[in-house]
Design an enzyme around this catalytic site. Sequence first.
Site, PDB file in Angstrom:
ATOM      1  N   ASP A   7       0.822  -1.201   0.000  1.00 28.55           N
ATOM      2  CA  ASP A   7       0.000   0.000   0.000  1.00 28.55           C
ATOM      3  C   ASP A   7       0.865   1.263   0.000  1.00 28.55           C
ATOM      4  OD1 ASP A   7      -2.696   1.290   0.434  1.00 28.55           O
ATOM      5  OD2 ASP A   7      -1.676   1.990   2.240  1.00 28.55           O
TER       6      ASP A   7
ATOM      7  N   GLU B   9       1.092  -0.530  -5.157  1.00 30.64           N
ATOM      8  CA  GLU B   9       0.137   0.544  -5.387  1.00 30.64           C
ATOM      9  C   GLU B   9       0.973   1.825  -5.490  1.00 30.64           C
ATOM     10  OE1 GLU B   9      -3.537   3.083  -3.503  1.00 30.64           O
ATOM     11  OE2 GLU B   9      -1.900   2.310  -2.287  1.00 30.64           O
TER      12      GLU B   9
END
Length: 749
Positions: free
Chosen positions: A427, A480
């Site tokens: 993330d 990401e």
Amino acid sequence: MRTTVSLEGMNALLEGRLERPADVLGPQTVHHNGRKMLAVRAFLPDTQRAWVLDPKHGKSRPMRRIHPAGLYEALWPVDSQNIVSANIVTDSPPMPTYQLRAIDHEGEMKTLHDPYAFAPLMTDFDLHLFGEGKLLRAYDKLGAQLREVDGVRGTNFAVWAPNARSVSIVGDFNHWDGRRHPMKLHATGGVWELFVPGMEAGEKYKFRVRGAWGETIDKTDPYGFAAELPPCTASIVTDLNRFRWHDHEWMERRANTNQLEKPISIYEVHLGSWKRGANRHHGWLNYRELAHQLVAYCQEMGYTHIELLPISEHPYSGSWGYQTVGYFAVTSRYGTPEDFAYFVDYFHRHNIGVILDWVPAHFPRDAHGLRRFDGTACYEHEDPKKGEHPDWGTMIFNYGRTEVRNFLLSNALFWLDRYHIDGLRVDAVASMLYLDYSRKEGEWIPNQYGGRENLEAISLLQEFNIHAHGNHPGVLTIAEESTAWGGVSRPTYTGGLGFSLKWNMGWMNDTLRYMRDDPIHRRFHHDELTFSLIYAFTENFCLPLSHDEVVHGKRSILSQMPGDLWQKFANIRLLYSYMWTHPGKKILFMGSDFGQWNEWNHDAELQWDLLQWDTHRGVKKMVGDLNALLQREPALHEVDFEYTGFEWIECCARDDSMLAYVRRAKDPNDFVVVVCNFTPVVRENYPIGVPQAGWYQEVFNSDSQFYGGSNVGNFPGQLAAAPGWHGRSAKLLLKLPPLATVVLKPERR
């Protein structure tokens, strides 16, 4: 004989003011009145009398109470016949060759082992590796480790707190009394350790840390394997070896497979809101229940993988798991670590991979967590310009500190090792790469070369990918990453970060922006569709329509589509069919695959009742058929990351808002033709140039009546013949359905 501990020292020990109190307890060699003595000290509150026992020789020696609170000591000359084995008086670690016996105030006699008589689990070599950031299986050493020493079962505790004055283990087992189990500090490394005999799995505990400035706070275990259900925050001693895995065939096959040439369709799921139990506290289902229901759904829909929003323990459900406290603990919201192991194993036995969201970019400020763990900035940077995240109000890891790197690297490997996880989606990678991420001028500190790149974070991500792929062949690492950083999915030996895949955020933003436009305006924004193919093969891309696109007022995917009810459903079918035929692996958030109307709510289950309507059932059936097509056609998955897998037929028909392209397999003669009509206008006898003449079967049409469409198309197919078109030797005259995608496949010669 007088005690070797002063009254002031005893009071400081029992009042929690003594630094390194564990140094006073247990067996030690001391010098008393000019003589070398052996001392055994123990804190045994609520007792009347105590003895030291030598079970091997059947001898005992009474202990003298040296403080009314229950501090005892036994002393004797080293040259006398000791009741304790002689090796205990050397400088080597003491061994459990004696026991303690005490009579409490009710007259009950208890025999127990002294925690301070056991050799530590961590060796000097372990501490050296930890200090170098190379103890990659730190989860086998730190935290709460169930072990057996010389026939004595118990739990070994170890925690890194380099600037603490003292650390004690507290829990129900010792009435949360920090005086009873102070930990011993290793000579190097800043690691505190203690073996607690008799402690089994299931015990709750925390570390009571007396910080660098004298403050005391109870902390959860950074390496703890389980924790209480929030809002409670204690760690729980856990045996991760109890579960017996049955996924050997899957793991062997995964290790020998090139995942990037395989079809990958990922179903992104938040476990707490996929489905809920109406008669349960909080409504959460157990990992085992979820395993059976989710596997059945993924098999029905044809997904190859499931991706879970973070399931590491987090205090606030509204963070969706992205503000993690227990990095090694599966959240207790849905069950135990053993339940989660069953979850993964069940997916593997049904040939579905499990990917986890992993959050090394930041951690929350909660007092029981990592922030100022030992009273100082231990895991985070001291300087807020590098240690605090301005957007999320969280702390940023100190990526340059070796012990912190060790924590993060071993955490990533832990999920791959202990839980057989098939991939980690990392993330907020962009926030790690840039020192000035979301900061104004003057709010960030340049690197040593004056640049804005976070060199320590970059090297951490590279090292993470090296070890993940090197130790666990076949796993996927997914970034990401929302910027134009080059080489995210390129090998580290070429200067890349080493990820398997990178989220194509540009494709997602451009495509959704285009699809939100009314079709009458789309011809003015045609480049938003074609731009992605300019950079499509610079990275190994994954196309995401994730949870981030259906929250914070953005509305659900279906609600974002323009037009009346029919057009909204036609547009969402067009969007998905374009996505599934575009180069790149696929990821779709739960609820989007049947056209949920509501924006995602983590406190409520999906709108499953919508499936009573043909329109929603049609979207769901189409996504299932797209997944089947993806797996059936090598042209749609074998060459996702090279230009040889894609060829434009028509990319300039902006007035018609139409695209046409070829997707090819590794065998270039194995191909499909894709045509997308982004307007609600039916186009008759539309010429499309194709690579070869012959019969082309219509293998997919998003306007099919089975999906809720108008059933306009070319079933069962069309004949391509000369003269050619679009610079090719043959052409098809197609009927293009409104707001739809058709896929055609030539008969093999």
